[in-house]
Design an enzyme around this catalytic site. Sequence first.
Site, PDB file in Angstrom:
ATOM      1  N   ARG A   1     -15.021  12.637  13.238  1.00  5.58           N
ATOM      2  CA  ARG A   1     -15.771  11.401  13.000  1.00  5.58           C
ATOM      3  C   ARG A   1     -16.392  10.772  14.227  1.00  5.58           C
ATOM      4  NH1 ARG A   1     -11.846   8.726   8.614  1.00  5.58           N
ATOM      5  NH2 ARG A   1     -12.478  10.191   7.020  1.00  5.58           N
TER       6      ARG A   1
ATOM      7  N   LYS B   1       0.012 -10.439   0.315  1.00  5.89           N
ATOM      8  CA  LYS B   1      -0.578 -11.783   0.432  1.00  5.89           C
ATOM      9  C   LYS B   1      -1.615 -12.045  -0.660  1.00  5.89           C
ATOM     10  CE  LYS B   1      -4.054 -10.551   3.892  1.00  5.89           C
ATOM     11  NZ  LYS B   1      -4.614 -10.833   5.196  1.00  5.89           N
TER      12      LYS B   1
ATOM     13  N   GLY C   1       0.837  -1.204   0.000  1.00  8.22           N
ATOM     14  CA  GLY C   1       0.000   0.000   0.000  1.00  8.22           C
ATOM     15  C   GLY C   1       0.867   1.246   0.000  1.00  8.22           C
TER      16      GLY C   1
ATOM     17  N   HIS D   1     -16.195   4.989  10.612  1.00  5.74           N
ATOM     18  CA  HIS D   1     -16.583   6.020   9.648  1.00  5.74           C
ATOM     19  C   HIS D   1     -18.094   6.139   9.730  1.00  5.74           C
ATOM     20  CE1 HIS D   1     -17.089   8.346   6.026  1.00  5.74           C
ATOM     21  NE2 HIS D   1     -15.780   8.413   5.866  1.00  5.74           N
TER      22      HIS D   1
ATOM     23  N   GLU E   1     -13.423  18.147   4.546  1.00  5.42           N
ATOM     24  CA  GLU E   1     -13.857  16.926   5.228  1.00  5.42           C
ATOM     25  C   GLU E   1     -13.992  17.211   6.717  1.00  5.42           C
ATOM     26  OE1 GLU E   1     -11.609  13.438   4.250  1.00  5.42           O
ATOM     27  OE2 GLU E   1     -12.046  13.602   2.121  1.00  5.42           O
TER      28      GLU E   1
ATOM     29  N   SER F   1      -4.495   9.812   6.827  1.00  3.15           N
ATOM     30  CA  SER F   1      -3.896   8.473   6.786  1.00  3.15           C
ATOM     31  C   SER F   1      -3.004   8.276   5.565  1.00  3.15           C
ATOM     32  CB  SER F   1      -4.968   7.394   6.838  1.00  3.15           C
ATOM     33  OG  SER F   1      -5.986   7.679   5.913  1.00  3.15           O
TER      34      SER F   1
ATOM     35  N   THR G   1      -5.376   1.043   0.480  1.00  4.03           N
ATOM     36  CA  THR G   1      -5.010   2.289  -0.215  1.00  4.03           C
ATOM     37  C   THR G   1      -5.865   2.568  -1.458  1.00  4.03           C
ATOM     38  OG1 THR G   1      -2.748   2.227   0.619  1.00  4.03           O
ATOM     39  CG2 THR G   1      -3.118   3.552  -1.351  1.00  4.03           C
TER      40      THR G   1
ATOM     41  N   HIS H   1     -13.533   1.540  10.435  1.00  2.00           N
ATOM     42  CA  HIS H   1     -12.819   2.145   9.306  1.00  2.00           C
ATOM     43  C   HIS H   1     -11.301   2.164   9.473  1.00  2.00           C
ATOM     44  CE1 HIS H   1     -12.437   4.660   5.799  1.00  2.00           C
ATOM     45  NE2 HIS H   1     -11.925   5.677   6.476  1.00  2.00           N
TER      46      HIS H   1
ATOM     47  N   ARG I   1      -8.635   9.775  14.449  1.00  6.02           N
ATOM     48  CA  ARG I   1      -7.884  10.321  13.313  1.00  6.02           C
ATOM     49  C   ARG I   1      -8.647  11.440  12.593  1.00  6.02           C
ATOM     50  NH1 ARG I   1      -7.890   9.107   7.874  1.00  6.02           N
ATOM     51  NH2 ARG I   1      -9.189   7.258   8.152  1.00  6.02           N
TER      52      ARG I   1
HETATM   53  C1  SIN Z   1     -13.475   9.597   3.307  1.00  7.19           C
HETATM   54  O1  SIN Z   1     -13.276   9.889   2.139  1.00  7.19           O
HETATM   55  O2  SIN Z   1     -14.482   9.903   3.918  1.00  7.19           O
HETATM   56  C2  SIN Z   1     -12.435   8.777   4.025  1.00  7.19           C
HETATM   57  C3  SIN Z   1     -11.164   9.492   4.129  1.00  7.19           C
HETATM   58  C4  SIN Z   1     -10.392   8.995   5.311  1.00  7.19           C
HETATM   59  O3  SIN Z   1     -10.689   7.933   5.850  1.00  7.19           O
HETATM   60  O4  SIN Z   1      -9.502   9.712   5.750  1.00  7.19           O
END
Ligand code: SIN
Length: 415
Positions: free
Chosen positions: A285, A31, A10, A226, A110, A386, A39, A346, A381
Amino acid sequence: MNRVIIIGTGVAGLSVARALTPYVDVLMFSKGSVDDGATPLAQGGIAVPIGPADSVHLHVHDTLRAGHFTNDVRTVATVVGDAKNRLNDLLSIGFHPDRNADGSINLALEGGHSLPRVVHSKDHSGKHLHDVLLADVRKHDSVCIMPYSSVESLIQDDAAISGVIAKSTLTHEVRYYTADAVVIATGGIGAVFPTTTNPESATGDGLQLALEVGAQISNLDKIQWHPTALVADGPFDVHDGPPLTHVRMPLITEALRGAGARLVDVNGNDVVPLSMHPQGCLAPRDVVTAACWDSMKETGKSCVYLDATGLDKTELLTKFPGVVHTCMVNGIDPTFQRIPVAPAVHYLCGGITTNINGVTNVEGLYAVGECADTGLHGSNRLASNSLLEGLVMGHRCGLFLNTKHRHHKMEYMVI
Ligand code: SIN
């Protein structure tokens, strides 16, 4: 340092491989196929503080605030401080983010961010990023990628890691590979939970490998949900809880809310009214997830809804083709229907404890990306931090291994 083994292909693993000098032989194991990790599924993008009103300071602040100030401040400052460099590096190898009419990079908003900050490629940012990184790594003659090869255990020579035992998942042939360093970049653990946005491969193998050789693991309880995953396979009874069998719930990116979609209950009421949180449904979140659960319990429904019907139709179709496609194949037309969503597991904020270069407490063992606990995320987070962590920490770990390589060469020459 003559050979480095990287487990995982990833963003984090590929970033380590790119940073290693051509004098180091690199073996990368996956694997499954090289792209069946998390990713390529990432929709949102990479948080980078490049907006006109933005700064490293503000991005650091938002990261700490989302993480309830339990983050490692030094890690946060280091990762965020390197974000722009990593973006410039990506641009130099063919990463094409969405741009505005004036040519500037389009930034999405976001949850938890004070302003638009997410560099993205429509709503398939992870797939594009992975394709670009993989193509670049494939140009390196020193890197050999071995798909369908599952690492079964790490080999320890006295205390230090000296290689791995890997099994072909196609032929079941088992082989021993020696290495001077092993980097675990195996991603998260979502697939061990009943409902998740993660791919089936996210079973925490890297954590198990690390535990078996005495590596320190931290903050495993910091599992991020999420708030908006598609309820695709029919609703489950909210009073009985999620289904017992594993259900993968496709992500509906937070950027959709950033573009104006509302998060409402079955009666059309806001799930996160401004009276609950000043950022409404774009709160961090954990806040939005808790509000979704409360709303689902209150209304007795197995989902809440993302209402994107107020968005400009052309914008919805051009900026969110992946979301529209996912909805359509599940019988929902988001241009005129509300999207049923519910929280799903998530992201793992904790993991194998490392320092700011991916170094663990076991000699010769390194960890980067979601499987590692660098302290960046604290207990929650910040969205789109990420991919950024994978890029920065992978790069740093690779550079660190190069310095060990140089020392090794120098010692050799002195002898
Ligand atoms: C999203 O697009 O809502 C996820 C992005 C993330 O997990 O940082």
